[in-house]
Write an enzyme that holds these catalytic residues in place. Structure first.
Site, PDB file in Angstrom:
ATOM      1  CB  ILE A   1      -0.981   0.027   1.202  1.00  0.00           C
ATOM      2  CG1 ILE A   1      -0.223  -0.246   2.509  1.00  0.00           C
ATOM      3  CG2 ILE A   1      -2.106  -0.952   1.006  1.00  0.00           C
ATOM      4  CD1 ILE A   1      -1.098  -0.124   3.751  1.00  0.00           C
ATOM      5  N   GLY A   2       2.157   1.091   0.047  1.00  0.00           N
ATOM      6  CA  GLY A   2       3.002   2.285   0.009  1.00  0.00           C
ATOM      7  C   GLY A   2       4.462   1.899  -0.094  1.00  0.00           C
TER       8      GLY A   2
ATOM      9  CB  VAL B   1       3.749   0.359   3.820  1.00  0.00           C
ATOM     10  CG1 VAL B   1       2.749   0.181   4.944  1.00  0.00           C
ATOM     11  CG2 VAL B   1       4.840   1.344   4.224  1.00  0.00           C
TER      12      VAL B   1
ATOM     13  CG  ASP C   1       9.891  13.724   7.374  1.00  0.00           C
ATOM     14  OD1 ASP C   1       9.789  14.755   6.674  1.00  0.00           O
ATOM     15  OD2 ASP C   1      10.055  12.590   6.892  1.00  0.00           O
TER      16      ASP C   1
ATOM     17  N   GLY D   1       8.209   3.695   0.738  1.00  0.00           N
ATOM     18  CA  GLY D   1       8.879   4.882   1.268  1.00  0.00           C
ATOM     19  C   GLY D   1      10.371   4.692   1.252  1.00  0.00           C
ATOM     20  N   GLY D   2      11.067   5.654   1.781  1.00  0.00           N
ATOM     21  CA  GLY D   2      12.514   5.589   1.839  1.00  0.00           C
ATOM     22  C   GLY D   2      12.973   4.360   2.603  1.00  0.00           C
TER      23      GLY D   2
ATOM     24  CE  LYS E   1       8.208   2.649   8.399  1.00  0.00           C
ATOM     25  NZ  LYS E   1       7.973   4.052   8.692  1.00  0.00           N
TER      26      LYS E   1
ATOM     27  N   GLY F   1      11.321   1.393   2.963  1.00  0.00           N
ATOM     28  CA  GLY F   1      11.003   0.113   2.344  1.00  0.00           C
ATOM     29  C   GLY F   1       9.535   0.107   1.942  1.00  0.00           C
TER      30      GLY F   1
END
Ligand SMILES: *[C@@H]1O[C@H](CO)[C@@H](O)[C@H](O)[C@H]1NC(C)=O
Ligand SMILES: *[C@@H]1O[C@H](CO)[C@@H](O)[C@H](O)[C@H]1NC(C)=O
Ligand SMILES: *[C@@H]1O[C@H](CO)[C@@H](O)[C@H](O)[C@H]1NC(C)=O
Ligand SMILES: *[C@@H]1O[C@H](CO)[C@@H](O)[C@H](O)[C@H]1NC(C)=O
Ligand SMILES: *[C@@H]1O[C@H](CO)[C@@H](O)[C@H](O)[C@H]1NC(C)=O
Ligand SMILES: *[C@@H]1O[C@H](CO)[C@@H](O)[C@H](O)[C@H]1NC(C)=O
Length: 835
Positions: free
Chosen positions: A497-498, A505, A615, A500-501, A519, A503
């Site tokens: 589902i995602g 998800v 962040d 990111g930096g 994640k 790895g």
């Protein structure tokens, strides 16, 4: 303070900032000594005047020396050949002394060219050079032009540089320079190559420049560098020159707000690069490798400069960067790091740990993610030797003869002061320790001790004895890998589902039916370990309805897996633009902003030590099935300053477009940096566009700048999301704009606290709903007083699902209050408006 006053003062601040930023872009050193040694006259090199060090100049405090000139020698053609016409020769230890007007990092540059004069052949000279704290060169002898560059932190009012001949020989120098280094140039943190932790404490290191290389381009001389550095071409360092191709596009280089600056490396460095000579052949699979000779027995700071001047569109270039054999930037994607921007300058710092190597090897090679065409680039490299544990850069101690007897007084005074300081410190430590112990007692139930070889196993967990893992109210931690495999259908790619930096998800379903988000850190990547640990540490300490909850983690078999509660509605960002979600109403957006503000307010205040998220962005605000906002992604969080300090000093991290300019300028982190980023989110919510959008005309690219311009003109309504046009009450919009504007104040001290922001947003919502019977003075910038009656009402209703039983987790009263109003509003919202 009235609003008029606020405007006026922010105007002044704006002017000051303009001044500051213009100072910054053309760094003018507080201290600058350029000396042409042994020369009776001043010499000019580019824009610099190297002054004569004749005795009247007063730099040389020990005048047993001779000057010689190079007549009869052929001086090499070099940018410094002017300096090589003369030299000063010392037959005994001799010292140059420079007054330092501003303590901090200073460059020391030494210029040597060993010519032969009537009585002296400088090629035979052997000598040492040191400052009071650091040995720079020992038994140095050279037969060619040599420029040595050091950078040392000078904390006293003067800097002494001592030349000491080695037994029976003599010392010489042709030129000498002491210049202030801009503070932001070297931060305190870097990534360590192995093990993958953070290296902290660069500020106290003396550094020696070992290599400064312009990849794929020519020599860049001091005349083309704002800090008078010289960059040499990379050909001589390439292991196999046939594997690399030059690329050049100097005009494309952009220096982003909050990123690298022209002082970090000039356009002529970022505008050229070496790339894989892969000719776009998809089968190419090789590394381009550079080898740099270094001295054994030292650690090195390695700065890699990148600027994607090869891609035609974002997210085309993915590559790996290796130092020695460690993949330090796996699947590196420059455009993701730079908010979608191409040709934007950036750099990464690394510190080596092995001291037992005489060569540093840097390689770039293709990555296999996203089926990207094999390519890889590197624009520049700087390698700096760090002082060893004796404070030496030469491997030897400071020569005895340079520790002058006059300093004995200093030593005695130093010892006395030292003893007094030590006593005070012991007392302070005693009290701090006592307090900490108390705190630890209070939090022992949730504290996870972290150790370097993994995470401690002391936590009780349903998961670890092989039964089920569940998302119930008890906090379960370590989960067996097998259970996670099962929950994610063995990491089914279609469940992703995602990305990111850190790895990928995955969506997951636990055996009891609870939905979770899993994640999984890239197992190859050693980079994320510190962030993995931070995230577990933070999330296990903070439980709040507006912070995403951690359900468990797995560190079996080098895995770095975090399991969170599942957030049905994804990121706030995806609801604002770029996806097919229906547009949200103004009220829904305000509720989300208020929820996120509450989560951040809790982070900043809900615990004995403030936690700074670092962040904050719309992609880190997640929405549950009721569109309730929760703040996520604590990988970069830091605990805030201790009581007696006002900031944490740290390397700039965070996301482009959201970065606090003050944090970037001063590298000092406070809660107010989060407030800034949050202010950017507010404008993002209002305008429903990316914070950085390179496809727009230049003045619109950066949302924060663009929106502030309209806000300052009082015309914010011109740029709001079209779907909100005519739906926001003018008062509500005005208050919202003012709140966001204050969050974006240039200086942290002028920004409101998250608590203030929260109250103001509650007020914005009320203005929209128009529930205030008697219209109060809306120009007031502080509405706490006006709202307090309602606050007390809210306080009386109970709050069902945030208590976790430990005092630690209970919210501060302010939070509790607003938490309740929130849940009420939400249930209403869901009923009345749906989605
Ligand atoms: C060198 O320049 C300095 C500063 O501009 C000046 O004071 C000095 O007199 C000059 N020395 C010589 C020898 O010209
Ligand atoms: C220099 O050292 C002092 C004391 O250790 C430190 O506070 C300061 O930040 C350092 N400055 C720089 C620019 O490294
Ligand atoms: C790359 O640029 C450098 C410096 O301009 C030059 O010496 C070298 O020959 C170039 N290499 C190729 C393959 O063109
Ligand atoms: C140095 O700067 C000058 C203009 O200031 C420019 O013409 C020249 O190309 C630059 N040299 C390099 C190597 O970039
Ligand atoms: C590139 O270098 C790294 C580190 O030495 C090595 O692990 C990797 O296999 C190399 N890749 C290729 C394609 O040679
Ligand atoms: C370098 O010297 C400083 C003191 O000046 C010391 O704190 C630091 O640990 C030294 N660096 C290393 C890598 O030993």
């Amino acid at each position: 303070m009235g609003f008029g006053g606020f405007k006026l003062s922010s105007f002044f601040l704006f002017c000051i900032l303009l001044l500051l930023s213009s100072c910054y872009s053309q760094f003018s050193p507080a201290d600058q000594y350029s000396i042409d040694c042994g020369s009776p006259t001043n010499s000019t090199v580019g824009s610099r005047v190297f002054l004569s060090d004749n005795l009247a100049s007063g730099y040389l405090t020990t005048p047993q020396n001779v000057l010689v000139d190079a007549s009869g020698n052929s001086i090499p053609s070099s940018e410094y050949s002017q300096l090589y016409q003369t030299a000063r020769i010392f037959s005994q230890a001799s010292t140059y002394s420079f007054k330092i007007s501003q303590p901090g990092r200073h460059w020391i540059r030494l210029y040597f060219y060993p010519f032969s004069a009537s009585n002296y052949d400088l090629k035979t000279a052997t000598f040492s050079v040191s400052t009071r704290e650091h040995s720079l060169l020992s038994d140095f002898n050279s037969d060619r032009e040599t420029v040595k560059e050091y950078s040392v932190n000078v904390t006293s009012g003067d800097l002494e540089i001592t030349f000491t001949p080695s037994g029976g020989s003599f010392a010489f120098v042709n030129g000498l320079e002491v210049v202030s280094v801009p503070d932001p140039l070297i931060g305190n943190d870097a990534a360590s190559v192995t093990p993958p932790t953070n290296f902290h404490g660069l500020l106290n290191q003396a550094l020696e420049t070992v290599a400064r290389v312009n990849m794929g381009g020519p020599t860049v001389t001091s005349r083309n560098d704002s800090l008078w550095r010289t960059w040499v071409p990379d050909r001589g360092f390439l292991k196999n020159p046939n594997l690399a191709t030059n690329v050049s596009n100097t005009n494309a280089v952009r220096y982003p707000r909050g990123g690298a600056t022209e002082d970090d490396a000039p356009r002529s460095v970022y505008g050229t690069a070496a790339r894989m000579a892969s000719d776009n052949d998809p089968k190419s699979n090789f590394n381009v490798t550079w080898e740099f000779p270094v001295d054994r027995g030292f650690q090195y700071l390695i700065r890699l400069h990148f600027c994607d001047i090869v891609s035609e569109a974002p997210n085309q270039l993915y590559f790996n960067v290796y130092i020695q054999d460690s993949n330090v930037l796996p699947d590196f994607d420059l455009t993701t790091r730079l908010g979608g921007n191409l040709a934007t300058a950036t750099y990464s710092d690394f510190v080596t740990s092995s001291m037992n190597t005489d060569q540093i090897r840097i390689s770039i090679g293709p990555s296999t993610v996203n089926n990207a065409l094999p390519n890889a680039i590197l624009n520049g490299v700087e390698i700096m030797k760090m002082n060893n544990s004796d404070g030496s850069l030469s491997g030897k101690d400071i020569p005895l003869s340079s520790k002058k007897s006059k300093s004995n007084v200093g030593v005695i005074a130093g010892v006395v002061v030292g003893v007094v300081i030590a006593l005070v410190l012991i007392l302070v430590l005693f009290f701090v320790h006592k307090r900490k112990k108390q705190e630890r007692l209070n939090q022992s139930k949730i504290w996870i001790p972290l150790s370097t070889n993994g995470l401690s196993q002391t936590m009780g967990s349903k998961c670890s004895n092989g039964t089920t893992i569940s998302a119930g109210s008890n906090f379960n931690y370590r989960c067996p890998f097998a259970a996670i495999q099962e929950a994610t259908n063995n990491f089914d790619e279609s469940w992703v589902i995602g990305i990111g930096g850190f790895g990928k998800v995955y969506k997951g379903v636990l055996s009891d039916g609870t939905k979770v988000a899993v994640k999984r850190g890239n197992p190859k990547s050693q980079q994320g370990l510190a962030e993995f640990q931070t995230e577990i540490e933070m999330l296990s300490q903070f439980r709040h309805r507006h912070l995403v909850s951690l359900i468990g983690y797995c560190d079996e078999k080098n895995e770095m897996i975090l399991i969170y509660e599942y957030m049905e509605n994804g990121t706030l960002k995806s609801h604002l633009y770029g996806s097919n979600f229906p547009s949200m109403s103004w009220k829904q957006r305000l509720e989300i902003c208020i929820g996120a503000a509450r989560g951040l307010h809790y982070l900043h205040t809900g615990y004995s030590k403030a936690v700074i998220h670092r962040d904050v962005k719309s992609a880190n605000i997640l929405l549950d099935e009721n569109l309730m906002a929760k703040v996520a992604d604590f990988g970069l969080s830091k605990t805030g300053p201790e009581i007696d300090q006002t900031h944490v000093s740290t390397a700039v991290k965070g996301s482009f477009g959201y970065l606090d300019p003050e944090y970037f300028r001063r590298q000092q982190l406070t809660e107010k940096s989060d407030v800034y980023s949050y202010g950017v989110v507010l404008f993002e919510v209002l305008c429903a566009r990316p914070v950085i959008d390179p496809s727009l005309p230049r003045e619109k690219v950066n949302l924060a700048e663009w929106a502030m311009k309209w806000q300052k003109n009082g015309q914010l309504d011109q740029i709001i999301d079209v779907t909100l046009k005519g739906k926001i009450r003018p008062d509500s919009l005005r208050k919202f704009g003012e709140t966001a504007e204050k969050c974006l104040s240039d200086f942290g001290v002028d920004r409101p606290s998250m608590g203030d922001v929260l109250w103001n947003l509650e007020y914005v919502l009320q203005l929209q709903e128009a529930v205030l019977p008697n219209d109060p003075d809306e120009n007031s910038t502080n509405v706490i007083g006006e709202l307090s009656p309602q606050i007390h009402d809210f306080h009386t209703s109970g709050d069902e699902n945030t208590s976790t039983g430990t005092g630690q987790f209970e919210m501060s009263s302010g939070d509790d209050i607003s938490g309740v109003s929130m849940s009420k509003v939400f249930s209403q919202l869901v009923k009345s408006e749906g989605r």
